[in-house]
Design a protein around this motif. Structure first.
Motif, mmCIF file in Angstrom:
data_model
loop_
_atom_site.group_PDB
_atom_site.id
_atom_site.type_symbol
_atom_site.label_atom_id
_atom_site.label_comp_id
_atom_site.label_asym_id
_atom_site.label_seq_id
_atom_site.Cartn_x
_atom_site.Cartn_y
_atom_site.Cartn_z
ATOM 1 N N THR A 7 0.855 -1.187 0.000
ATOM 2 C CA THR A 7 0.000 0.000 0.000
ATOM 3 C C THR A 7 0.891 1.237 0.000
ATOM 4 O OG1 THR A 7 -1.360 -1.272 1.512
ATOM 5 C CG2 THR A 7 -2.035 0.992 1.089
ATOM 6 N N MET A 8 0.504 2.197 -0.807
ATOM 7 C CA MET A 8 1.264 3.447 -0.863
ATOM 8 C C MET A 8 0.287 4.592 -0.757
ATOM 9 S SD MET A 8 3.995 3.081 -3.909
ATOM 10 C CE MET A 8 4.461 4.768 -3.615
ATOM 11 N N TYR A 9 0.582 5.538 0.097
ATOM 12 C CA TYR A 9 -0.289 6.709 0.164
ATOM 13 C C TYR A 9 0.457 7.932 0.665
ATOM 14 C CZ TYR A 9 -0.678 5.088 5.030
ATOM 15 O OH TYR A 9 -0.396 4.665 6.307
ATOM 16 N N ILE A 10 -0.132 9.084 0.403
ATOM 17 C CA ILE A 10 0.420 10.348 0.885
ATOM 18 C C ILE A 10 -0.470 10.807 2.042
ATOM 19 C CG2 ILE A 10 0.889 12.766 0.281
ATOM 20 C CD1 ILE A 10 1.335 11.766 -2.604
ATOM 21 N N THR A 11 0.162 11.172 3.153
ATOM 22 C CA THR A 11 -0.581 11.564 4.360
ATOM 23 C C THR A 11 -0.886 13.073 4.327
ATOM 24 O OG1 THR A 11 1.387 12.169 5.601
ATOM 25 C CG2 THR A 11 0.738 9.844 5.655
ATOM 26 N N PRO A 12 -1.807 13.533 5.176
ATOM 27 C CA PRO A 12 -2.084 14.982 5.261
ATOM 28 C C PRO A 12 -0.835 15.779 5.667
ATOM 29 C CG PRO A 12 -3.852 13.744 6.284
ATOM 30 C CD PRO A 12 -2.767 12.751 5.993
ATOM 31 N N GLN A 13 0.186 15.079 6.198
ATOM 32 C CA GLN A 13 1.451 15.771 6.529
ATOM 33 C C GLN A 13 2.405 15.779 5.331
ATOM 34 O OE1 GLN A 13 0.145 13.265 8.771
ATOM 35 N NE2 GLN A 13 -0.896 15.024 9.699
ATOM 36 N N ASP A 14 1.892 15.455 4.163
ATOM 37 C CA ASP A 14 2.670 15.437 2.907
ATOM 38 C C ASP A 14 3.777 14.389 2.912
ATOM 39 O OD1 ASP A 14 1.091 17.602 2.181
ATOM 40 O OD2 ASP A 14 2.597 19.065 2.825
#
Ligand SMILES: [Zn+2]
Length: 227
Positions: free
Chosen positions: A2-9
């Protein structure tokens, strides 16, 4: 994975992260993200694809990858795990042993492959083969075909794959349309390995043997000197 970008960039990658053959240093290396798009901006614009700049952990040069976005949620921008390499590692191949014209044609074929233009790679591979047939004559062409048959057995190629390779390399431009099969990434990858082996068997191996034999003749002590 799984790969994602968090709200903390921050880019979050599960398991071992991303590793690939670096187009700059050719090492199989892990990548560290150095420029990730901002979460806020992605969430407002919601593009279908995003680009991330990584650093090659081996040589430090930048590598740009493009990802599809799977989902936008309040807590993450989820990315597809397959990605497009904008710059691919060039294939290393000792081209200097090839006849001049074939060398120039096959260099272009390799550039097509590096750019993921697989049908262009197929067409330039055919032109390389045509140039070799002209150089080697009918007997040489038959030998090349025998070598292709050997590769088929050794690499356990299935009938469809073999038929595709044969049509690309030994088909004629005078064949009925379409006189060349469409190549996908997998076909092109196999064609690349076959071209590598075909050219190696036909030219590189011979040139190296000739060099070695010449060297042996030169350095071997004559009987008179030994006695
Ligand atoms: Zn590198």
């Amino acid at each position: 994975m799984t790969m994602y970008i968090t709200p903390q960039d921050e880019l979050h990658v599960e398991y071992q992260g991303i590793a690939l053959t670096c187009p700059h240093c050719q090492a199989v290396s892990h990548l560290t993200p150095v420029a990730v798009p901002r979460f806020d901006e992605l969430s407002s614009r919601k593009p279908k694809h995003i680009g991330i700049v990584f650093r090659c952990d081996a040589c430090g040069e930048p590598i740009f990858l493009k990802f599809g976005v799977k989902a936008y949620t309040a807590l993450r921008v989820e990315l597809a795990t397959n990605y497009a390499e904008i710059e691919r590692a060039r294939e290393n191949f000792p081209l200097t042993y090839l006849p001049q014209e074939a060398e120039a044609l096959f260099k272009e074929a390799l550039s097509c492959y590096a750019a993921s233009c697989f049908n262009a790679f197929g067409s330039m591979s055919r032109r390389t083969a045509q140039s070799l047939f002209r150089d080697l004559g009918e007997r040489g062409k038959l030998q090349l075909f025998d070598t292709l048959q050997e590769i088929r057995v050794l690499a356990e190629l299935d009938d469809d794959t073999f038929a595709t390779l044969r049509a690309v390399l030994f088909g004629s431009d005078a064949d009925p349309w379409p006189h060349q099969p469409d190549l996908n990434a997998r076909d092109a990858g196999i064609l690349l390995e076959v071209m590598r082996d075909l050219l190696y068997q036909t030219f590189v191996r011979k040139a190296r043997l000739m060099q070695a034999v010449t060297f042996r003749k030169f350095v071997a002590p004559s009987n008179a000197e030994v006695g």
